[in-house]
Design a protein around this motif. Structure first.
Motif, mmCIF file in Angstrom:
data_model
loop_
_atom_site.group_PDB
_atom_site.id
_atom_site.type_symbol
_atom_site.label_atom_id
_atom_site.label_comp_id
_atom_site.label_asym_id
_atom_site.label_seq_id
_atom_site.Cartn_x
_atom_site.Cartn_y
_atom_site.Cartn_z
ATOM 1 N N ALA A 128 5.314 -8.028 -13.738
ATOM 2 C CA ALA A 128 5.079 -8.299 -12.132
ATOM 3 C C ALA A 128 4.558 -6.860 -11.615
ATOM 4 O O ALA A 128 5.367 -5.927 -11.852
ATOM 5 N N VAL A 129 3.542 -7.168 -11.035
ATOM 6 C CA VAL A 129 3.059 -5.874 -10.352
ATOM 7 C C VAL A 129 2.994 -6.094 -8.664
ATOM 8 O O VAL A 129 2.383 -7.109 -8.283
ATOM 9 N N ASP A 130 3.556 -5.041 -8.079
ATOM 10 C CA ASP A 130 3.588 -5.269 -6.460
ATOM 11 C C ASP A 130 2.149 -4.599 -6.137
ATOM 12 O O ASP A 130 1.913 -3.367 -6.501
ATOM 13 N N ASN A 131 1.408 -5.429 -5.392
ATOM 14 C CA ASN A 131 -0.008 -5.061 -5.071
ATOM 15 C C ASN A 131 0.043 -4.807 -3.766
ATOM 16 O O ASN A 131 -0.971 -4.639 -3.056
ATOM 17 N N THR A 132 1.208 -4.366 -3.108
ATOM 18 C CA THR A 132 1.294 -4.197 -1.402
ATOM 19 C C THR A 132 0.276 -3.331 -1.070
ATOM 20 O O THR A 132 -0.217 -3.295 -0.178
ATOM 21 N N PHE A 133 0.384 -2.114 -1.598
ATOM 22 C CA PHE A 133 -0.417 -0.943 -1.262
ATOM 23 C C PHE A 133 -1.812 -1.180 -1.285
ATOM 24 O O PHE A 133 -2.781 -0.547 -0.300
ATOM 25 N N LEU A 188 11.392 -8.800 -18.257
ATOM 26 C CA LEU A 188 10.597 -8.543 -17.333
ATOM 27 C C LEU A 188 10.223 -7.261 -16.841
ATOM 28 O O LEU A 188 11.369 -6.362 -17.001
ATOM 29 N N VAL A 189 9.253 -6.810 -16.816
ATOM 30 C CA VAL A 189 8.926 -5.418 -16.237
ATOM 31 C C VAL A 189 8.140 -5.567 -14.985
ATOM 32 O O VAL A 189 7.356 -6.273 -14.506
ATOM 33 N N TRP A 190 8.696 -4.712 -14.104
ATOM 34 C CA TRP A 190 8.305 -4.459 -12.749
ATOM 35 C C TRP A 190 7.682 -3.279 -12.574
ATOM 36 O O TRP A 190 7.703 -2.051 -13.029
ATOM 37 N N LEU A 191 6.296 -3.184 -12.031
ATOM 38 C CA LEU A 191 5.294 -2.131 -11.811
ATOM 39 C C LEU A 191 4.818 -2.502 -10.364
ATOM 40 O O LEU A 191 4.626 -3.372 -9.880
ATOM 41 N N GLU A 192 4.753 -1.016 -9.878
ATOM 42 C CA GLU A 192 4.141 -0.868 -8.504
ATOM 43 C C GLU A 192 3.302 0.180 -8.547
ATOM 44 O O GLU A 192 3.527 1.297 -9.171
ATOM 45 N N SER A 193 2.069 -0.049 -8.275
ATOM 46 C CA SER A 193 1.063 0.993 -8.245
ATOM 47 C C SER A 193 -0.182 0.561 -7.297
ATOM 48 O O SER A 193 -0.629 -0.543 -6.997
ATOM 49 N N PRO A 194 -0.468 1.503 -6.368
ATOM 50 C CA PRO A 194 0.060 3.049 -6.432
ATOM 51 C C PRO A 194 1.757 3.022 -5.847
ATOM 52 O O PRO A 194 2.059 1.990 -5.120
ATOM 53 N N THR A 195 2.515 3.896 -6.085
ATOM 54 C CA THR A 195 3.903 3.635 -5.696
ATOM 55 C C THR A 195 4.139 3.976 -4.457
ATOM 56 O O THR A 195 3.293 4.917 -3.653
ATOM 57 N N ASN A 196 5.462 3.572 -3.852
ATOM 58 C CA ASN A 196 5.626 3.837 -2.458
ATOM 59 C C ASN A 196 6.818 4.788 -2.541
ATOM 60 O O ASN A 196 8.071 4.490 -2.974
ATOM 61 N N PRO A 197 7.063 5.982 -1.832
ATOM 62 C CA PRO A 197 5.845 6.607 -1.164
ATOM 63 C C PRO A 197 5.179 7.770 -1.858
ATOM 64 O O PRO A 197 4.441 8.651 -1.522
ATOM 65 N N LEU A 198 5.489 7.913 -3.268
ATOM 66 C CA LEU A 198 4.753 8.916 -3.909
ATOM 67 C C LEU A 198 3.401 8.798 -4.387
ATOM 68 O O LEU A 198 2.730 9.815 -4.762
ATOM 69 N N LEU A 199 2.932 7.638 -4.087
ATOM 70 C CA LEU A 199 1.359 7.463 -4.341
ATOM 71 C C LEU A 199 0.954 7.914 -5.904
ATOM 72 O O LEU A 199 -0.280 8.375 -5.940
ATOM 73 N N LEU A 211 2.263 -11.942 -12.732
ATOM 74 C CA LEU A 211 2.748 -12.130 -11.508
ATOM 75 C C LEU A 211 2.369 -11.056 -10.526
ATOM 76 O O LEU A 211 2.417 -9.785 -10.866
ATOM 77 N N VAL A 212 1.968 -11.203 -9.389
ATOM 78 C CA VAL A 212 1.619 -10.193 -8.595
ATOM 79 C C VAL A 212 2.559 -10.548 -7.240
ATOM 80 O O VAL A 212 2.577 -11.607 -6.718
ATOM 81 N N VAL A 213 3.123 -9.675 -6.621
ATOM 82 C CA VAL A 213 3.832 -9.632 -5.575
ATOM 83 C C VAL A 213 3.290 -8.759 -4.414
ATOM 84 O O VAL A 213 2.780 -7.720 -4.612
ATOM 85 N N HIS A 214 3.420 -9.353 -3.125
ATOM 86 C CA HIS A 214 2.776 -8.797 -1.786
ATOM 87 C C HIS A 214 4.016 -8.854 -0.906
ATOM 88 O O HIS A 214 4.698 -9.528 -0.648
ATOM 89 N N SER A 215 3.921 -7.517 -0.261
ATOM 90 C CA SER A 215 4.683 -7.719 0.932
ATOM 91 C C SER A 215 3.638 -7.995 2.171
ATOM 92 O O SER A 215 2.850 -6.913 2.530
ATOM 93 N N ALA A 216 3.584 -9.142 2.526
ATOM 94 C CA ALA A 216 2.427 -9.363 3.539
ATOM 95 C C ALA A 216 2.674 -8.949 4.829
ATOM 96 O O ALA A 216 1.766 -8.927 5.715
ATOM 97 N N THR A 217 3.762 -8.539 5.009
ATOM 98 C CA THR A 217 4.222 -7.754 6.132
ATOM 99 C C THR A 217 3.444 -6.776 6.594
ATOM 100 O O THR A 217 3.325 -6.270 7.715
ATOM 101 N N LYS A 218 2.661 -6.281 5.400
ATOM 102 C CA LYS A 218 1.889 -4.893 5.462
ATOM 103 C C LYS A 218 0.559 -5.128 5.756
ATOM 104 O O LYS A 218 0.365 -5.664 6.957
#
Ligand code: PLP
Length: 379
Positions: free
Chosen positions: A175-180, A144-155, A195-202
Protein backbone atom coordinates in the motif's frame (compact mmCIF):
# COMPACT_ATOMS: atom_id res chain seq x y z
CA UNK A 1 -21.33 8.06 -15.00
CA UNK A 2 -19.44 9.38 -17.98
CA UNK A 3 -16.42 7.07 -18.39
CA UNK A 4 -13.31 8.69 -19.80
CA UNK A 5 -10.28 6.79 -20.90
CA UNK A 6 -6.74 7.57 -19.88
CA UNK A 7 -6.14 9.60 -23.05
CA UNK A 8 -6.93 12.94 -21.42
CA UNK A 9 -4.22 15.07 -19.86
CA UNK A 10 -4.52 14.93 -16.07
CA UNK A 11 -5.41 18.64 -15.92
CA UNK A 12 -8.39 17.90 -18.21
CA UNK A 13 -9.26 14.65 -16.46
CA UNK A 14 -9.76 16.37 -13.09
CA UNK A 15 -12.39 18.57 -14.76
CA UNK A 16 -14.08 15.93 -16.91
CA UNK A 17 -14.19 12.79 -14.76
CA UNK A 18 -17.02 11.65 -12.54
CA UNK A 19 -19.90 13.57 -14.12
CA UNK A 20 -23.41 12.31 -14.88
CA UNK A 21 -24.09 11.16 -18.44
CA UNK A 22 -24.62 14.32 -20.48
CA UNK A 23 -28.21 13.59 -21.51
CA UNK A 24 -30.63 16.52 -22.04
CA UNK A 25 -31.65 18.15 -18.76
CA UNK A 26 -29.18 16.05 -16.73
CA UNK A 27 -27.39 18.05 -14.06
CA UNK A 28 -23.83 18.97 -15.05
CA UNK A 29 -22.56 18.01 -11.59
CA UNK A 30 -23.53 14.93 -9.59
CA UNK A 31 -26.19 16.05 -7.10
CA UNK A 32 -25.74 15.44 -3.38
CA UNK A 33 -27.86 12.48 -2.43
CA UNK A 34 -29.05 13.02 1.13
CA UNK A 35 -30.96 9.84 1.71
CA UNK A 36 -30.28 7.10 4.21
CA UNK A 37 -32.23 4.54 2.26
CA UNK A 38 -33.18 3.78 -1.32
CA UNK A 39 -36.41 2.50 -2.79
CA UNK A 40 -36.22 -1.23 -3.39
CA UNK A 41 -37.72 -3.35 -6.11
CA UNK A 42 -39.49 -5.92 -3.97
CA UNK A 43 -36.92 -8.64 -4.43
CA UNK A 44 -33.27 -7.68 -3.86
CA UNK A 45 -31.32 -7.16 -7.12
CA UNK A 46 -27.56 -7.42 -7.50
CA UNK A 47 -26.03 -3.96 -7.21
CA UNK A 48 -29.15 -2.52 -5.59
CA UNK A 49 -28.29 0.56 -3.52
CA UNK A 50 -30.48 -0.47 -0.59
CA UNK A 51 -29.03 1.62 2.24
CA UNK A 52 -26.57 4.54 2.41
CA UNK A 53 -23.93 2.66 4.41
CA UNK A 54 -23.65 0.26 1.48
CA UNK A 55 -23.77 2.65 -1.44
CA UNK A 56 -24.45 6.31 -2.16
CA UNK A 57 -24.69 7.87 -5.62
CA UNK A 58 -22.67 10.89 -4.43
CA UNK A 59 -19.63 8.66 -3.90
CA UNK A 60 -19.71 7.30 -7.43
CA UNK A 61 -18.26 10.23 -9.37
CA UNK A 62 -15.52 10.84 -6.83
CA UNK A 63 -14.57 7.16 -6.59
CA UNK A 64 -14.46 6.85 -10.35
CA UNK A 65 -12.42 10.03 -10.78
CA UNK A 66 -9.77 9.26 -8.15
CA UNK A 67 -9.25 5.73 -9.49
CA UNK A 68 -9.08 6.90 -13.07
CA UNK A 69 -6.44 9.52 -12.18
CA UNK A 70 -4.43 6.71 -10.58
CA UNK A 71 -4.68 4.79 -13.85
CA UNK A 72 -7.17 2.25 -12.50
CA UNK A 73 -10.57 1.30 -13.92
CA UNK A 74 -11.77 -0.24 -10.64
CA UNK A 75 -13.49 2.59 -8.71
CA UNK A 76 -11.83 3.85 -5.53
CA UNK A 77 -13.49 3.56 -2.13
CA UNK A 78 -14.24 6.75 -0.19
CA UNK A 79 -13.90 6.70 3.61
CA UNK A 80 -14.87 9.01 6.45
CA UNK A 81 -11.21 10.02 6.77
CA UNK A 82 -7.85 8.81 5.65
CA UNK A 83 -7.36 7.15 9.04
CA UNK A 84 -10.51 5.10 8.37
CA UNK A 85 -8.85 4.12 5.09
CA UNK A 86 -5.63 3.11 6.89
CA UNK A 87 -7.64 0.99 9.32
CA UNK A 88 -9.32 -0.70 6.36
CA UNK A 89 -6.01 -1.45 4.63
CA UNK A 90 -4.44 -2.78 7.86
CA UNK A 91 -7.47 -5.08 8.24
CA UNK A 92 -6.21 -6.94 5.16
CA UNK A 93 -3.37 -8.37 7.29
CA UNK A 94 -4.49 -11.83 8.48
CA UNK A 95 -4.78 -12.32 12.26
CA UNK A 96 -1.28 -13.21 13.47
CA UNK A 97 0.24 -12.05 10.19
CA UNK A 98 3.01 -9.52 9.64
CA UNK A 99 2.66 -5.83 8.76
CA UNK A 100 5.73 -3.76 7.83
CA UNK A 101 5.19 -0.05 8.48
CA UNK A 102 7.77 2.77 8.44
CA UNK A 103 8.62 3.93 11.98
CA UNK A 104 8.59 7.51 10.68
CA UNK A 105 5.18 7.28 8.99
CA UNK A 106 2.46 9.85 9.51
CA UNK A 107 1.90 9.64 13.28
CA UNK A 108 -1.66 8.32 12.94
CA UNK A 109 -0.53 5.47 10.71
CA UNK A 110 2.28 4.23 12.93
CA UNK A 111 0.16 4.92 16.03
CA UNK A 112 -2.67 2.71 14.76
CA UNK A 113 -0.26 -0.02 13.64
CA UNK A 114 1.40 -0.06 17.09
CA UNK A 115 -1.96 -0.24 18.81
CA UNK A 116 -3.14 -3.15 16.68
CA UNK A 117 0.18 -4.96 17.26
CA UNK A 118 -0.08 -4.38 21.04
CA UNK A 119 -3.57 -5.86 20.97
CA UNK A 120 -2.12 -8.98 19.35
CA UNK A 121 -3.81 -8.38 16.01
CA UNK A 122 -0.56 -8.81 14.01
CA UNK A 123 3.21 -8.65 14.27
CA UNK A 124 4.51 -5.18 13.45
CA UNK A 125 7.91 -4.70 11.83
CA UNK A 126 8.96 -1.08 11.92
CA UNK A 127 11.00 -0.31 8.84
CA UNK A 128 13.14 2.53 7.53
CA UNK A 129 12.38 2.28 3.81
CA UNK A 130 15.05 4.86 2.93
CA UNK A 131 17.43 1.93 3.61
CA UNK A 132 16.37 -0.44 0.84
CA UNK A 133 18.57 -3.50 1.64
CA UNK A 134 17.68 -3.43 5.37
CA UNK A 135 14.00 -3.05 4.49
CA UNK A 136 14.03 -5.92 2.01
CA UNK A 137 15.51 -8.14 4.75
CA UNK A 138 12.61 -7.26 7.05
CA UNK A 139 10.00 -7.99 4.39
CA UNK A 140 10.47 -11.74 4.43
CA UNK A 141 7.18 -13.27 5.53
CA UNK A 142 5.35 -9.93 5.54
CA UNK A 143 1.69 -9.87 4.51
CA UNK A 144 1.44 -6.14 3.97
CA UNK A 145 3.95 -3.34 3.45
CA UNK A 146 3.01 0.28 4.01
CA UNK A 147 4.95 2.96 2.16
CA UNK A 148 4.59 6.73 2.16
CA UNK A 149 6.55 8.80 -0.36
CA UNK A 150 7.43 11.61 -0.08
CA UNK A 151 7.19 11.15 3.67
CA UNK A 152 5.35 13.38 6.10
CA UNK A 153 7.02 15.66 7.25
CA UNK A 154 10.63 14.64 6.47
CA UNK A 155 9.99 14.79 2.70
CA UNK A 156 12.16 11.74 2.08
CA UNK A 157 11.55 10.09 -1.28
CA UNK A 158 11.56 6.30 -1.39
CA UNK A 159 12.87 4.09 -4.16
CA UNK A 160 9.37 2.80 -4.86
CA UNK A 161 10.19 0.47 -7.81
CA UNK A 162 12.89 -1.35 -5.77
CA UNK A 163 10.81 -1.56 -2.59
CA UNK A 164 7.64 -2.65 -4.36
CA UNK A 165 9.44 -5.30 -6.41
CA UNK A 166 11.05 -6.64 -3.21
CA UNK A 167 7.78 -6.66 -1.32
CA UNK A 168 5.94 -8.41 -4.10
CA UNK A 169 8.58 -11.09 -4.44
CA UNK A 170 8.20 -11.64 -0.68
CA UNK A 171 4.47 -12.17 -1.35
CA UNK A 172 3.31 -9.04 0.48
CA UNK A 173 0.58 -6.63 -0.54
CA UNK A 174 1.95 -3.12 -0.97
CA UNK A 175 0.00 0.00 0.00
CA UNK A 176 1.39 3.42 -0.93
CA UNK A 177 0.20 6.65 0.62
CA UNK A 178 0.04 9.14 -2.26
CA UNK A 179 -1.35 12.07 -0.26
CA UNK A 180 1.66 14.34 -0.78
CA UNK A 181 2.17 13.81 -4.52
CA UNK A 182 -1.44 13.30 -5.61
CA UNK A 183 -2.11 11.21 -8.73
CA UNK A 184 -1.02 14.22 -10.80
CA UNK A 185 2.57 13.75 -9.71
CA UNK A 186 2.91 10.03 -8.96
CA UNK A 187 0.94 6.87 -9.83
CA UNK A 188 2.11 4.03 -7.58
CA UNK A 189 -0.08 1.35 -9.24
CA UNK A 190 2.00 1.78 -12.40
CA UNK A 191 5.11 0.66 -10.50
CA UNK A 192 3.38 -2.36 -8.98
CA UNK A 193 1.61 -1.18 -5.83
CA UNK A 194 -1.57 -3.07 -4.92
CA UNK A 195 -3.26 -0.22 -3.08
CA UNK A 196 -3.02 3.56 -3.13
CA UNK A 197 -4.27 5.52 -0.14
CA UNK A 198 -5.20 9.21 -0.06
CA UNK A 199 -6.04 11.71 2.56
CA UNK A 200 -8.44 13.55 0.25
CA UNK A 201 -8.71 15.96 3.19
CA UNK A 202 -5.55 17.51 1.73
CA UNK A 203 -4.85 18.39 -1.91
CA UNK A 204 -7.77 16.54 -3.51
CA UNK A 205 -10.48 18.43 -1.61
CA UNK A 206 -8.06 21.33 -1.31
CA UNK A 207 -9.90 23.87 0.84
CA UNK A 208 -9.36 22.68 4.42
CA UNK A 209 -13.07 22.09 4.87
CA UNK A 210 -13.46 18.31 4.47
CA UNK A 211 -12.25 15.11 6.13
CA UNK A 212 -12.17 12.30 3.60
CA UNK A 213 -10.03 9.28 2.76
CA UNK A 214 -9.82 7.13 -0.33
CA UNK A 215 -8.32 3.79 -1.29
CA UNK A 216 -7.67 2.68 -4.84
CA UNK A 217 -7.33 -1.10 -5.15
CA UNK A 218 -5.53 -2.63 -8.12
CA UNK A 219 -8.27 -5.16 -8.87
CA UNK A 220 -11.96 -5.83 -8.34
CA UNK A 221 -11.36 -8.68 -5.89
CA UNK A 222 -9.30 -6.56 -3.53
CA UNK A 223 -11.88 -3.78 -3.81
CA UNK A 224 -14.71 -6.20 -3.00
CA UNK A 225 -12.87 -7.27 0.16
CA UNK A 226 -12.47 -3.65 1.25
CA UNK A 227 -16.05 -2.78 0.33
CA UNK A 228 -17.41 -5.59 2.50
CA UNK A 229 -15.25 -4.35 5.38
CA UNK A 230 -16.31 -0.69 4.87
CA UNK A 231 -19.98 -1.65 4.86
CA UNK A 232 -19.63 -3.57 8.13
CA UNK A 233 -17.47 -0.97 9.84
CA UNK A 234 -19.63 1.90 8.66
CA UNK A 235 -16.51 4.00 7.98
CA UNK A 236 -18.26 5.68 5.07
CA UNK A 237 -17.85 9.19 3.70
CA UNK A 238 -20.69 11.64 4.23
CA UNK A 239 -22.35 12.59 0.94
CA UNK A 240 -21.69 16.30 1.49
CA UNK A 241 -17.99 15.59 2.08
CA UNK A 242 -17.80 13.45 -1.05
CA UNK A 243 -19.48 16.19 -3.06
CA UNK A 244 -17.08 18.83 -1.73
CA UNK A 245 -14.08 16.62 -2.50
CA UNK A 246 -15.15 16.17 -6.12
CA UNK A 247 -15.81 19.90 -6.37
CA UNK A 248 -12.32 20.54 -5.02
CA UNK A 249 -10.76 18.02 -7.39
CA UNK A 250 -11.87 20.15 -10.36
CA UNK A 251 -9.15 22.70 -9.58
CA UNK A 252 -6.47 20.30 -8.33
CA UNK A 253 -4.20 20.76 -11.34
CA UNK A 254 -4.34 24.57 -11.15
CA UNK A 255 -3.88 24.68 -7.39
CA UNK A 256 -1.02 22.23 -7.39
CA UNK A 257 0.81 23.91 -10.28
CA UNK A 258 0.63 27.24 -8.50
CA UNK A 259 1.48 26.00 -5.01
CA UNK A 260 4.32 23.83 -6.29
CA UNK A 261 5.89 26.68 -8.28
CA UNK A 262 5.78 28.85 -5.16
CA UNK A 263 7.16 26.04 -2.98
CA UNK A 264 10.13 25.61 -5.32
CA UNK A 265 10.91 29.33 -5.25
CA UNK A 266 10.47 29.62 -1.48
CA UNK A 267 12.64 26.54 -0.87
CA UNK A 268 15.47 28.21 -2.81
CA UNK A 269 15.13 31.44 -0.85
CA UNK A 270 14.84 29.66 2.50
CA UNK A 271 17.99 27.64 1.72
CA UNK A 272 19.89 30.93 1.50
CA UNK A 273 18.21 32.56 4.51
CA UNK A 274 20.11 33.13 7.77
CA UNK A 275 18.84 31.04 10.69
CA UNK A 276 17.55 28.20 8.52
CA UNK A 277 19.80 25.23 9.28
CA UNK A 278 18.25 22.89 6.74
CA UNK A 279 15.61 23.00 4.02
CA UNK A 280 13.97 19.73 3.05
CA UNK A 281 12.46 19.95 -0.41
CA UNK A 282 13.05 17.23 -2.99
CA UNK A 283 13.06 19.82 -5.79
CA UNK A 284 16.26 21.44 -4.50
CA UNK A 285 19.23 20.09 -6.48
CA UNK A 286 21.16 19.87 -3.18
CA UNK A 287 18.47 17.73 -1.50
CA UNK A 288 19.65 14.16 -0.83
CA UNK A 289 16.43 12.84 -2.38
CA UNK A 290 16.52 15.04 -5.48
CA UNK A 291 17.73 12.36 -7.93
CA UNK A 292 15.11 9.82 -6.83
CA UNK A 293 12.41 12.49 -6.87
CA UNK A 294 13.38 13.65 -10.36
CA UNK A 295 13.23 10.06 -11.61
CA UNK A 296 9.91 9.16 -9.97
CA UNK A 297 7.79 12.28 -9.65
CA UNK A 298 6.18 14.60 -12.20
CA UNK A 299 6.63 17.48 -9.76
CA UNK A 300 8.16 18.11 -6.35
CA UNK A 301 5.03 19.13 -4.48
CA UNK A 302 3.91 21.99 -2.29
CA UNK A 303 5.35 20.95 1.08
CA UNK A 304 8.61 22.42 2.34
CA UNK A 305 10.09 21.49 5.72
CA UNK A 306 12.64 23.75 7.35
CA UNK A 307 14.79 23.31 10.43
CA UNK A 308 15.57 26.30 12.62
CA UNK A 309 18.10 24.98 15.12
CA UNK A 310 15.99 24.77 18.27
CA UNK A 311 12.35 24.12 19.14
CA UNK A 312 12.05 27.55 20.75
CA UNK A 313 13.30 29.33 17.62
CA UNK A 314 10.88 27.26 15.57
CA UNK A 315 8.02 28.18 17.91
CA UNK A 316 9.03 31.86 17.73
CA UNK A 317 9.06 31.67 13.92
CA UNK A 318 5.61 30.07 13.72
CA UNK A 319 4.29 32.55 16.31
CA UNK A 320 5.56 35.52 14.28
CA UNK A 321 3.84 34.54 11.01
CA UNK A 322 1.02 36.87 9.98
CA UNK A 323 -0.23 35.55 6.63
CA UNK A 324 0.76 31.91 6.92
CA UNK A 325 -1.53 30.33 9.52
CA UNK A 326 -0.18 28.24 12.39
CA UNK A 327 -2.17 25.03 12.03
CA UNK A 328 -1.77 21.36 11.32
CA UNK A 329 -2.87 19.77 8.04
CA UNK A 330 -1.84 20.64 4.52
CA UNK A 331 -2.84 20.77 0.88
CA UNK A 332 -5.36 23.61 1.13
CA UNK A 333 -5.46 26.89 -0.78
CA UNK A 334 -4.12 28.70 2.30
CA UNK A 335 -0.54 28.33 3.51
CA UNK A 336 -0.06 26.65 6.89
CA UNK A 337 2.93 26.15 9.18
CA UNK A 338 3.43 23.68 12.01
CA UNK A 339 6.29 22.61 14.25
CA UNK A 340 5.43 18.95 14.06
CA UNK A 341 7.07 17.85 17.31
CA UNK A 342 4.59 20.04 19.26
CA UNK A 343 2.44 16.91 18.89
CA UNK A 344 3.61 14.33 21.44
CA UNK A 345 2.70 11.51 19.02
CA UNK A 346 5.09 12.72 16.34
CA UNK A 347 7.87 10.19 15.57
CA UNK A 348 11.21 11.01 17.24
CA UNK A 349 12.90 10.82 13.82
CA UNK A 350 11.41 14.25 13.14
CA UNK A 351 13.78 16.98 14.39
CA UNK A 352 12.44 19.16 17.23
CA UNK A 353 13.04 22.36 15.25
CA UNK A 354 11.37 21.16 12.04
CA UNK A 355 8.56 23.36 10.76
CA UNK A 356 6.44 21.93 7.97
CA UNK A 357 5.18 24.54 5.53
CA UNK A 358 2.18 23.70 3.37
CA UNK A 359 2.38 26.24 0.59
CA UNK A 360 -0.96 27.49 -0.70
CA UNK A 361 -1.97 29.55 -3.69
CA UNK A 362 -1.32 33.06 -2.34
CA UNK A 363 1.09 35.35 -4.24
CA UNK A 364 4.60 34.04 -3.74
CA UNK A 365 5.99 37.48 -2.82
CA UNK A 366 3.44 37.90 -0.04
CA UNK A 367 4.39 34.49 1.27
CA UNK A 368 8.10 35.29 1.11
CA UNK A 369 7.61 38.64 2.86
CA UNK A 370 5.82 36.85 5.71
CA UNK A 371 8.37 34.04 6.01
CA UNK A 372 11.27 36.52 5.90
CA UNK A 373 9.79 38.80 8.60
CA UNK A 374 9.04 35.80 10.84
CA UNK A 375 12.60 34.49 10.39
CA UNK A 376 13.94 37.91 11.37
CA UNK A 377 11.63 38.06 14.39
CA UNK A 378 12.75 34.60 15.53
CA UNK A 379 16.50 35.23 15.19
C1 PLP B 1 -3.25 14.22 6.97
C2 PLP B 1 -2.65 12.93 6.71
C3 PLP B 1 -3.27 11.81 7.21
C4 PLP B 1 -4.56 11.87 8.02
O1 PLP B 1 -5.64 12.04 7.18
P1 PLP B 1 -7.14 12.16 7.74
O2 PLP B 1 -7.94 12.40 6.48
O3 PLP B 1 -7.16 13.29 8.71
O4 PLP B 1 -7.49 10.87 8.41
C5 PLP B 1 -2.66 10.62 6.98
N1 PLP B 1 -1.53 10.49 6.26
C6 PLP B 1 -0.92 11.54 5.71
C7 PLP B 1 0.31 11.34 4.90
C8 PLP B 1 -1.46 12.80 5.92
O5 PLP B 1 -0.87 13.87 5.40
Amino acid sequence: MHQHTGTLHPSTAVVALGRPDPSPDAPLNPPISLSSTFVGSGSPQPGERMYARMSNPTWDGLEEAIASLEGCDVPALAYASRMAAVAAVLSLVPVGGVAAVPAASYNGTIGLARRLAAEGRFELREIDPTDVPATLDLLRGADLVWLESPTNPLLEVLDLPALIAGARSAGALVAVDNTFSTPLRQRPLAVGADLVVHSATKFIAGHSDVLLGAVVARDAELRAQLLAQRTLHGSVAGPFEAWLALRGLRTLALRLDRAEASAGELALRLAAAPGVTRVRYPGLPSDPFHALAAAQLDGFGALVSIELGTASRADAFVGALRLVTPATSLGGVESLAERRRRQPSEPVQVPESLVRLSIGIEHVEDLWADLAQALAAAS
